[in-house]
Design an enzyme around this catalytic site. Structure first.
Site, mmCIF file in Angstrom:
data_model
loop_
_atom_site.group_PDB
_atom_site.id
_atom_site.type_symbol
_atom_site.label_atom_id
_atom_site.label_comp_id
_atom_site.label_asym_id
_atom_site.label_seq_id
_atom_site.Cartn_x
_atom_site.Cartn_y
_atom_site.Cartn_z
ATOM 1 C CE LYS A 13 37.979 140.304 -17.536
ATOM 2 N NZ LYS A 13 37.152 141.761 -17.382
ATOM 3 N NE ARG A 88 36.043 138.134 -11.790
ATOM 4 C CZ ARG A 88 35.822 138.796 -13.053
ATOM 5 N NH1 ARG A 88 35.283 140.090 -12.662
ATOM 6 N NH2 ARG A 88 35.090 137.630 -13.901
ATOM 7 N NE ARG A 127 28.495 142.875 -21.688
ATOM 8 C CZ ARG A 127 29.331 142.416 -20.915
ATOM 9 N NH1 ARG A 127 30.790 141.574 -21.407
ATOM 10 N NH2 ARG A 127 29.369 142.312 -19.455
ATOM 11 N NE ARG A 156 27.703 139.721 -17.003
ATOM 12 C CZ ARG A 156 28.579 139.777 -17.504
ATOM 13 N NH1 ARG A 156 29.120 139.372 -18.621
ATOM 14 N NH2 ARG A 156 29.627 139.895 -16.455
ATOM 15 N NE ARG A 167 29.982 143.494 -13.981
ATOM 16 C CZ ARG A 167 29.579 144.245 -15.218
ATOM 17 N NH1 ARG A 167 28.496 144.714 -15.381
ATOM 18 N NH2 ARG A 167 30.533 143.486 -16.143
HETATM 19 P P1 AP5 Z 1 34.061 141.505 -23.322
HETATM 20 O O1 AP5 Z 1 34.617 140.174 -24.019
HETATM 21 O O2 AP5 Z 1 32.150 140.783 -22.760
HETATM 22 O O3 AP5 Z 1 34.295 141.903 -22.022
HETATM 23 P P2 AP5 Z 1 34.923 141.734 -20.707
HETATM 24 O O4 AP5 Z 1 36.215 142.614 -20.144
HETATM 25 O O5 AP5 Z 1 34.733 140.098 -20.547
HETATM 26 O O6 AP5 Z 1 33.866 142.175 -19.653
HETATM 27 P P3 AP5 Z 1 33.216 141.536 -18.776
HETATM 28 O O7 AP5 Z 1 31.906 141.733 -18.064
HETATM 29 O O8 AP5 Z 1 32.508 140.017 -18.873
HETATM 30 O O9 AP5 Z 1 34.002 141.086 -17.437
HETATM 31 P P4 AP5 Z 1 33.309 140.482 -16.120
HETATM 32 O O10 AP5 Z 1 34.687 140.695 -15.390
HETATM 33 O O11 AP5 Z 1 32.300 142.054 -15.166
HETATM 34 O O12 AP5 Z 1 32.629 139.839 -16.242
HETATM 35 P P5 AP5 Z 1 32.345 138.254 -15.685
HETATM 36 O O13 AP5 Z 1 31.188 137.607 -16.679
HETATM 37 O O14 AP5 Z 1 34.011 137.174 -15.858
HETATM 38 O O15 AP5 Z 1 33.732 143.067 -24.429
HETATM 39 C C1 AP5 Z 1 32.637 144.177 -23.666
HETATM 40 C C2 AP5 Z 1 31.625 144.151 -24.957
HETATM 41 O O16 AP5 Z 1 32.941 145.389 -25.797
HETATM 42 C C3 AP5 Z 1 31.380 143.792 -25.571
HETATM 43 O O17 AP5 Z 1 30.293 143.880 -25.850
HETATM 44 C C4 AP5 Z 1 31.863 143.705 -26.649
HETATM 45 O O18 AP5 Z 1 31.492 143.245 -28.336
HETATM 46 C C5 AP5 Z 1 32.961 145.038 -26.466
HETATM 47 N N1 AP5 Z 1 34.451 144.673 -26.972
HETATM 48 C C6 AP5 Z 1 35.005 143.939 -26.771
HETATM 49 N N2 AP5 Z 1 36.682 144.415 -27.138
HETATM 50 C C7 AP5 Z 1 36.075 145.772 -27.922
HETATM 51 C C8 AP5 Z 1 36.425 146.591 -28.650
HETATM 52 N N3 AP5 Z 1 37.645 146.309 -28.507
HETATM 53 N N4 AP5 Z 1 35.906 147.606 -28.785
HETATM 54 C C9 AP5 Z 1 34.251 147.563 -28.578
HETATM 55 N N5 AP5 Z 1 33.708 146.730 -28.201
HETATM 56 C C10 AP5 Z 1 34.653 146.208 -28.110
HETATM 57 O O19 AP5 Z 1 31.905 138.166 -14.002
HETATM 58 C C11 AP5 Z 1 30.877 138.319 -13.360
HETATM 59 C C12 AP5 Z 1 30.814 138.161 -12.470
HETATM 60 O O20 AP5 Z 1 30.706 137.211 -11.795
HETATM 61 C C13 AP5 Z 1 32.076 139.310 -11.080
HETATM 62 O O21 AP5 Z 1 31.065 140.515 -11.329
HETATM 63 C C14 AP5 Z 1 31.338 138.564 -10.005
HETATM 64 O O22 AP5 Z 1 30.425 139.176 -9.672
HETATM 65 C C15 AP5 Z 1 31.527 136.781 -10.301
HETATM 66 N N6 AP5 Z 1 32.633 136.068 -10.805
HETATM 67 C C16 AP5 Z 1 33.753 136.005 -11.914
HETATM 68 N N7 AP5 Z 1 35.031 136.062 -11.847
HETATM 69 C C17 AP5 Z 1 35.072 135.783 -10.483
HETATM 70 C C18 AP5 Z 1 36.462 135.654 -9.456
HETATM 71 N N8 AP5 Z 1 37.033 135.196 -10.194
HETATM 72 N N9 AP5 Z 1 36.334 136.216 -8.418
HETATM 73 C C19 AP5 Z 1 34.867 136.390 -7.337
HETATM 74 N N10 AP5 Z 1 33.821 136.506 -8.170
HETATM 75 C C20 AP5 Z 1 33.918 136.953 -9.410
#
Ligand code: AP5
Length: 211
Positions: A13, A88, A127, A156, A167
């Site tokens: 994402k 979410r 990552r 992280r 997660r």
């Molecule tokens: P990346 O682009 O980082 O993936 P992502 O989907 O953004 O993954 P996240 O882990 O950031 O999502 P998340 O939803 O768990 O965490 P968030 O920070 O939003 O890609 C992942 C890896 O793969 C990278 O190394 C990248 O280089 C690689 N990659 C990408 N595309 C690729 C491809 N095509 N092929 C190979 N490799 C590839 O949230 C963190 C925490 O915050 C949550 O757990 C929660 O506690 C809180 N939070 C955030 N938003 C909310 C909400 N709305 N409600 C409640 N809690 C929330």
């Protein structure tokens, strides 16, 4: 244009959201990034969020609704926004609807990134992210410099195996119902095959959006 990015942890994402920012010239709102910045700055919101985030649990809806409202009311978002991980839970989807209604807007498209769980675990295990601008990298060591801003790359806390499992569970139990909520609401939900090279996934995203 308001675009909601949905998908499990590690689905890409953030990576694809950054590509859309470049292409559409509208800002990205990523609640994960906003919350990590609050944790880093030691604010009250950050201290509260940390308790949930480190374990891989979702932060309470009321915190997210506040961030949503604030981000979407800013002048930078007047032409639209890419909402990365902002929705979410079903109450968050309903809350976003209310905020957008007040602003005379609506969600134009939902992109659902689909990848199998083994690939997600593999990606998150490799990552590192920039402590400053939060850009994610694969296969770069912690402590090295971010290519974008020169900040330091770190692992992280929630990329540890136990937190990843939590997660994934939160996604299945609390976020997956949001997909049906949008479908029933008549919003276009585009499923994007998110395995394969980043450029290929970007091409699928642009095709889905008719760009
Ligand atoms: P990346 O682009 O980082 O993936 P992502 O989907 O953004 O993954 P996240 O882990 O950031 O999502 P998340 O939803 O768990 O965490 P968030 O920070 O939003 O890609 C992942 C890896 O793969 C990278 O190394 C990248 O280089 C690689 N990659 C990408 N595309 C690729 C491809 N095509 N092929 C190979 N490799 C590839 O949230 C963190 C925490 O915050 C949550 O757990 C929660 O506690 C809180 N939070 C955030 N938003 C909310 C909400 N709305 N409600 C409640 N809690 C929330």
């Amino acid at each position: 244009m308001i675009i909601v990015l949905l998908g499990p942890p590690g689905a890409g994402k953030g990576t694809q959201g950054d590509r859309l920012v470049e292409r559409l010239k509208i800002p990205k709102v990523a609640t994960g990034d906003v919350l990590r910045a609050a944790v880093r700055d030691g604010t009250g919101q950050g201290r509260l969020a940390k308790r949930y985030m480190d374990r891989g649990e979702l932060v309470p809806d009321r915190v997210i609704l506040g961030i949503m409202k604030d981000a979407l009311s800013r002048p930078e978002a007047a032409r639209g926004a890419i909402l990365d991980g902002v929705v979410r839970t079903v109450p968050q989807a309903e809350g976003l609807e209310r905020v957008l209604e007040e602003l005379g807007r609506k969600v134009d498209a939902v992109l659902l990134f689909d990848v199998d769980e083994d690939e997600l675990v593999r990606r998150l295990g490799q990552r590192t992210v920039c402590e400053g601008c939060q850009t994610p990298y694969t296969g770069r060591e912690p402590g090295t410099a971010c290519a974008k801003c020169g900040g330091t790359l770190v692992r992280r806390k929630d990329d540890e195996p136990e937190a990843i499992r939590t997660r994934m569970r939160a996604y299945r139990e609390q976020t997956a119902p949001v997909i049906d909520w949008y479908r029933h609401n008549g919003t276009s939900v585009h499923t994007i095959e998110a395995a394969g090279p980043v450029d290929t996934v970007t091409a699928r995203v642009l095709r889905a959006l008719g760009l």
